[in-house]
Write a protein that holds these residues in place. Structure first.
Motif: not given
Length: 522
Positions: A319-325, A381-393, A395-399
Motif C-alpha cells: 500500500d505504501r508503494v501504491i501511495e508513493m506511485l 537525503e540522496g538522489g531519487h535512485p537511491k531513495i527509490g531502491a531503499d523504499l522498494l527494499r 517493502n520486500k520487492e525483488s532484487d
C-alpha cells in the motif's frame, strides 16, 4: 409500723421469691429439654456423616476397581498390538531374508558369468595385441620406404604439412571472422533498431504533459482583503494549515500559491478555490476546508496509484508503494508527468523483454517503479535512485526491481539485464519528440545557453543549436584552428555542457573546420 402493713410486705416478698423460684425452675427445665434436643440432632448429624463417609468410601473403591480393570484392558490391548507388530516384523524379516538369499544366488550366477566373460575378453585382448604388433611392424616398414623415396624424415614432413595447412587456415579464418563480425553487427543493429521502433510504435502514449497550477483566480480585490483577513490572521492560518506561501500583490484577479511540495501546493490551491467559492473565510473554516481537501487529495493519490497499477497489470504491491506511485502524478520532470512517464517506461520495457525472451511481467514492474524515489526525494537525503531502491527494499520487492530503480541512470554497475531494459526504455520515453515540452521562453533560453557556451572558446566563428537543442553545430576558423585543436574544442564543449547544464537525454556536438580557396579566371 403498722402490723398489717408489715404482714402484707412479708406476704409480697414471699410470693415474689416464690415466683422467682418458679421461673428459675421453668428456665432450667427448658434448658434441659433444649440440651437433650441438640444432643439428639448432633447424634443424627454424626450418623448421617458416618453413612455418607461409608457410601463415599464404597464409591471410591468401586471407581478404583473400574479404573484398574480399564487399565488392565488397555494393557492387554497394547500387549496384543505389540505382539501383532512383532509378528508382522518377523514376517517382513523372513521375506527380506528370502529376497537376500535370492539376490545372493543371482549374484553368484552373475559372478560366474562375469568370470567367463573376463576369460573371453582376455583371450581377445591377447589376439588384438598380436595383431597390433603386426600392424606396427608393417607401418614402420612403410614409413621407412616413404622416407627413402621422399628424402625427408617423418618429423620434417609433418612440420612442412602443418605449416602449409596453418597458413591456409589462418587466412581463411581471418576473412571468415571479419565477414561474420560485419554481418553480425549489422544484424544486431537492425534487430535492436527494429525492436525499439516496434515497442515505441505499439505504445502510442499521449504527448501532452499535465502540470500543476500555482495560481488561483480571484473575482474582486475585496476578496483579496478577505483572504488576508483582519491583521493578516486569515492568511497566517492558511499558510500554517497548508505549509505553503500565499503571494498577494497588485496583479489583478490572481493569487499565487508558492511551495516546493507539489502535493501541498495542490491542497492549498483547491482549498483556496473552495474558500473563495464559499465566501466564508475565517481561521476555523480554513482549517476545516484544508483538512477536508487533504483527505480528498489522499484518496485521489491512492486512486491514481491504483489506476497506474491496473493499467500496467502489476499485482502484489504494498500500500505504501501504491501511495508513493500516486504521488508521482504531481511530479514533473522537464514538464513531463513522472507517473505517465513511469507507465510508458513499464510498457516499453515489458514489450522489449518479451521480444528477447525475458519475463515481461518483471520488466513492467521494474519500469513502473524505477522513478518511485522522485515522490519522496524532498523528504529524504540522496538522489531519487537511491531513495527509490531503499523504499522498494523495505517493502520486500525483488532484487531485479530494486536494482532497476537504483541503476537506471548508470550510477552503479549493471548486474541484472532488466536494469538495462529499464534504462533503454527510460531514454526512449524521455528522448522521443514531444515527450518533454518546454515553454517558448525556456526553449529560447536553452538555445542561447548552448550557443553562448560554444562561443566562449577561441577560434569559434559561429554556433547553431538545432534539433530542439539536441545537437550543436560549431564552425571554427580554419586559419587559426588545426584539425587536432578542432577535436579538442569538440570534447571541451561537450564537457562544458555536462558540467554547466541540466538536460534530458544527450546533446551531440559537431565541430566543422573547412578551408576554402577561391580564384577568378579573367
Amino acid at each position: 409500723m403498722n402490723p398489717e402493713l408489715a404482714q402484707t410486705i412479708l406476704y409480697c416478698l414471699f410470693f415474689f421469691f416464690l415466683g422467682i423460684a418458679a421461673v428459675l425452675g421453668y428456665i432450667q427445665r427448658q434448658a434441659a429439654k433444649r440440651a437433650a434436643r441438640l444432643s439428639q440432632e448432633a447424634e443424627a448429624i454424626l450418623d448421617a456423616a458416618r453413612r455418607e463417609a461409608e457410601n463415599r468410601s464404597a464409591q471410591v473403591v468401586l471407581e478404583a476397581r473400574e479404573k484398574s480393570l480399564a487399565i488392565k484392558a488397555d494393557t492387554e490391548r497394547e500387549v496384543v498390538a505389540m505382539r501383532e507388530k512383532e509378528q508382522a516384523r518377523d514376517r517382513k524379516l523372513d521375506a527380506r531374508e528370502d529376497q537376500i538369499s535370492a539376490s545372493q544366488d543371482s549374484l553368484r550366477k552373475a559372478q560366474r558369468g562375469l568370470e567367463s566373460s573376463q576369460n573371453r575378453l582376455a583371450a581377445q585382448m591377447r589376439t588384438l595385441t598380436e595383431q597390433r604388433a603386426e600392424l606396427d611392424r608393417l607401418v614402420q616398414e612403410n614409413q621407412k620406404s616413404l622416407e627413402r623415396l621422399s628424402g625427408m624424415s617423418r618429423e620434417e614432413a609433418s612440420a612442412k604439412l602443418l605449416d602449409s595447412v596453418h597458413a591456409d587456415l589462418e587466412h581463411e579464418i581471418g576473412a571468415a571472422v571479419l565477414k561474420q563480425r560485419r554481418e553480425l553487427t549489422n544484424r544486431v543493429d537492425n534487430q535492436a533498431r527494429e525492436m525499439l521502433l516496434t515497442a515505441m510504435q505499439r505504445y502510442a502514449s499521449a504527448h501532452t504533459a499535465d502540470t500543476t497550477t500555482s495560481t488561483v483566480g480571484v473575482p474582486t480585490d475585496d476578496m483579496k482583503g478577505r483572504i488576508i483577513g483582519r491583521e493578516g490572521r486569515n492568511i497566517r492560518s492558511f499558510e500554517k494549515a497548508t505549509g505553503v506561501d500565499l503571494i498577494i500583490d497588485d496583479t489583478p484577479g490572481v493569487v499565487v500559491v508558492s511551495g516546493f511540495d507539489p502535493v501541498r501546493r495542490e491542497i492549498a490551491r483547491m482549498s483556496l478555490e473552495k474558500l473563495i467559492a464559499d465566501g466564508r473565510i475565517h481561521p476555523s473554516k480554513i482549517e476545516e476546508i484544508v483538512e477536508q481537501t487533504g483527505q480528498e487529495i489522499q484518496q485521489f493519490i491512492i486512486k491514481k496509484g491504483l489506476e497506474a497499477v491496473n493499467e500496467v497489470n502489476v499485482s502484489g504491491l504494498h500500500d505504501r508503494v501504491i501511495e508513493m506511485l500516486g504521488r508521482l502524478h504531481f511530479r514533473t520532470s522537464y514538464s513531463q508527468n513522472v507517473l505517465r512517464h513511469s507507465v510508458e517506461v513499464a510498457f516499453l520495457a515489458g514489450m522489449m523483454a518479451e521480444m528477447i525472451g525475458m519475463d515481461g511481467d518483471i520488466a513492467r514492474r521494474c519500469g513502473l517503479l524505477h522513478d518511485i524515489g522522485k515522490a519522496a526525494d524532498h523528504e529524504l537525503e540522496g538522489g531519487h535512485p537511491k531513495i527509490g531502491a531503499d523504499l522498494l527494499r523495505r517493502n520486500k520487492e525483488s532484487d531485479e526491481v530494486v536494482h532497476a530503480a537504483k541503476g537506471h541512470h548508470d550510477d552503479i554497475t549493471t548486474e541484472h539485464p532488466y536494469t538495462m531494459l529499464v534504462a533503454t526504455a527510460d531514454a526512449c520515453s524521455a528522448g522521443r519528440p514531444g515527450a518533454r515540452r518546454e515553454s517558448l521562453e525556456r526553449y529560447v533560453k536553452r538555445m542561447e545557453e548552448l550557443e553562448s557556451i560554444a562561443n566562449r572558446f577561441d577560434g569559434v566563428q559561429q554556433a547553431y543549436a538545432i534539433s530542439a537543442g539536441r545537437e550543436l553545430r560549431v564552425i571554427v576558423s580554419s586559419g587559426q584552428i588545426s584539425d587536432e585543436r578542432a577535436a579538442a574544442i569538440c570534447r571541451d564543449i561537450a564537457a562544458a555542457f555536462e558540467k554547466e547544464l541540466t538536460y534530458p537525454g544527450e546533446i551531440k556536438v559537431t565541430v566543422v573546420r573547412e578551408a576554402r580557396f577561391v580564384s577568378t579566371a579573367k
